[in-house]
Design an enzyme around this catalytic site. Structure first.
Site, PDB file in Angstrom:
ATOM      1  N   HIS A 190      50.525  44.037  36.754  1.00  0.00           N
ATOM      2  CA  HIS A 190      49.716  44.948  37.567  1.00  0.00           C
ATOM      3  C   HIS A 190      49.958  46.360  37.044  1.00  0.00           C
ATOM      4  O   HIS A 190      50.327  47.282  37.781  1.00  0.00           O
ATOM      5  CB  HIS A 190      50.078  44.808  39.043  1.00  0.00           C
ATOM      6  N   ASP A 269      50.050  30.813  39.832  1.00  0.00           N
ATOM      7  CA  ASP A 269      49.693  31.912  40.732  1.00  0.00           C
ATOM      8  C   ASP A 269      48.960  31.354  41.951  1.00  0.00           C
ATOM      9  O   ASP A 269      48.037  31.966  42.478  1.00  0.00           O
ATOM     10  CB  ASP A 269      48.821  32.950  40.009  1.00  0.00           C
ATOM     11  N   LEU A 305      38.651  37.937  42.034  1.00  0.00           N
ATOM     12  CA  LEU A 305      39.663  36.882  42.000  1.00  0.00           C
ATOM     13  C   LEU A 305      40.942  37.356  42.676  1.00  0.00           C
ATOM     14  O   LEU A 305      41.403  38.473  42.458  1.00  0.00           O
ATOM     15  CB  LEU A 305      39.979  36.509  40.549  1.00  0.00           C
ATOM     16  N   ALA A 306      41.527  36.484  43.485  1.00  0.00           N
ATOM     17  CA  ALA A 306      42.784  36.817  44.160  1.00  0.00           C
ATOM     18  C   ALA A 306      43.923  35.895  43.728  1.00  0.00           C
ATOM     19  O   ALA A 306      45.084  36.234  43.881  1.00  0.00           O
ATOM     20  CB  ALA A 306      42.602  36.730  45.675  1.00  0.00           C
TER      21      ALA A 306
END
Length: 379
Positions: A190, A269, A305-306
């Site tokens: 990130h 994930d 997208l998460a």
């Protein structure tokens, strides 16, 4: 117990062999047919147990929920996809929520559970970049400090093994260096880091990159960014989500072929909607997400997208059968490579004498026939 197959994955090739298991360990690797067996798996592939170092939850449970029974249920059922080792993963939230989340994992580890082994915690955020935050709630993103991390690590009883952070915001790499010298993997993620900033972070202790291609500065032939760094610095570990949604099959092939067999790490994930019906909507880090028919999870507000609902055995199939990644590269990415990343490769990630008897038997379609955790059959 003795099991055998004509295809046991040992030291980079398939061997006709028996595995003799005693007291949770592989006692001997024997020639095929040497002794009477308890289970003969014919020509099915027998491989090391899978290790997922970045996964948020499944079956309606999220690591941040801090519910002991939810975590226990997850560990008990995740063996169905061949996972024998796992790092429950947090998402950016308030200090109170994150403290409770890591303390819950520590509590369950101390009190006991069955199924996949909890090898530690992956602490994703809150030390992230605002531009590349993805689904992480921006109101809780903060600048990392040693003091705050020590608070979390104390609550976790020392179980935090990976911290995802945007190292370009870590002044003089103070936290990065602290993590690296205290048995914790600093993973760049990130992050809007340039390739030059990434190089300096690695020089100061960063050991990995979080979900390469996602939540990071993009590749350009004049500005390679963090994606360029992930492929350029080949002896730095890098996670990648192998569902075919977060990255195309061509991108997966490019990454694995650039990285080689020893440093790519498959992760799911996966989110709490894994194992739930299509269309399910839940809160993730305070943001509503929805499960799509292709198995991906998206923010309902932006449609971005998460996360995924990927199963590791299915990720292996995607890599080998669709992305055309060599078998050794693919199997290493979910066995020995994550074991090396978190420092448990002295007992996990390989089928050799003296190692934990974490074993997966795969059907020819990559579905899981049987999973053994320390020699105990779980299916």
């Amino acid at each position: 117990m003795i099991i055998q197959s004509e295809r046991v994955w040992v030291n980079g090739f398939f061997l006709k062999a028996q595995l003799e298991v005693e007291d949770g360990k592989i006692k001997n690797v024997l020639p095929y047919g040497a002794k009477p067996v308890d289970e003969d798996y014919g020509d099915l592939r027998v491989v090391p147990g899978f290790i997922d170092v970045h996964t948020h939850g499944s079956y309606g449970f999220d690591t941040n929920d801090a519910k002991p029974e939810g975590l226990r249920n997850w560990m008990k059922n995740i063996v169905s996809e061949g996972v024998t080792g796992i790092l429950p993963t947090t998402i950016t939230q308030s200090v109170e929520v994150l403290t409770n989340a890591v303390a819950n994992v520590a509590k369950v580890v101390e009190e006991g559970y069955e199924g996949a082994e909890i090898l530690g915690i992956h602490f994703e955020g809150p030390y992230l970049d605002m531009v590349y935050k993805g689904a992480q709630p921006e109101q809780y993103i903060v600048k990392g400090t040693i003091e705050e991390f020590e608070h979390y690590q104390k609550a976790a009883n020392g179980l935090i093994k990976i911290v995802t952070l945007a190292t370009e915001h870590d002044d003089d790499f103070v936290l990065t260096k602290y993590l690296a010298t205290h048995g914790v993997v600093p993973s760049i993620g990130h992050s809007g880091a340039t390739i030059e900033e990434a190089a300096m972070a690695i020089a100061n202790g960063a050991k990995s990159m979080t979900h390469v291609f996602n939540g990071m500065s993009p590749f350009n032939h004049r500005k390679p960014g963090l994606i360029g760094a992930a492929m350029r610095f080949r002896n730095t570990f890098g996670e990648v989500i192998c569902d075919g949604n977060h990255s195309t099959l061509d991108a997966l092939n490019n990454y694995f072929m650039a990285k080689g067999p020893n440093y790519a790490v498959m992760v799911t994930d996966a989110l709490m909607v894994k194992g739930l019906p299509v269309g399910t909507k839940v809160l993730f880090g305070g943001n509503e997400i929805e499960l799509y028919p292709d198995g991906s999870a998206h923010l309902t507000s932006s449609k971005n997208l998460a996360g995924s609902t990927l199963k590791v055995n299915e990720g292996l199939k995607v890599l080998v059968e669709k992305a055309m990644v060599p078998w050794e590269y693919a199997i290493n990415s979910c066995t020995i490579n994550p074991a090396r990343l978190i420092g448990v490769d002295d007992r996990k990630g390989k089928l050799v004498a003296g190692y934990d008897a974490d074993i997966v038997v795969l059907n020819n379609d990559y579905s899981v026939k049987q999973t053994y955790t320390k020699g105990i059959a779980r299916l």
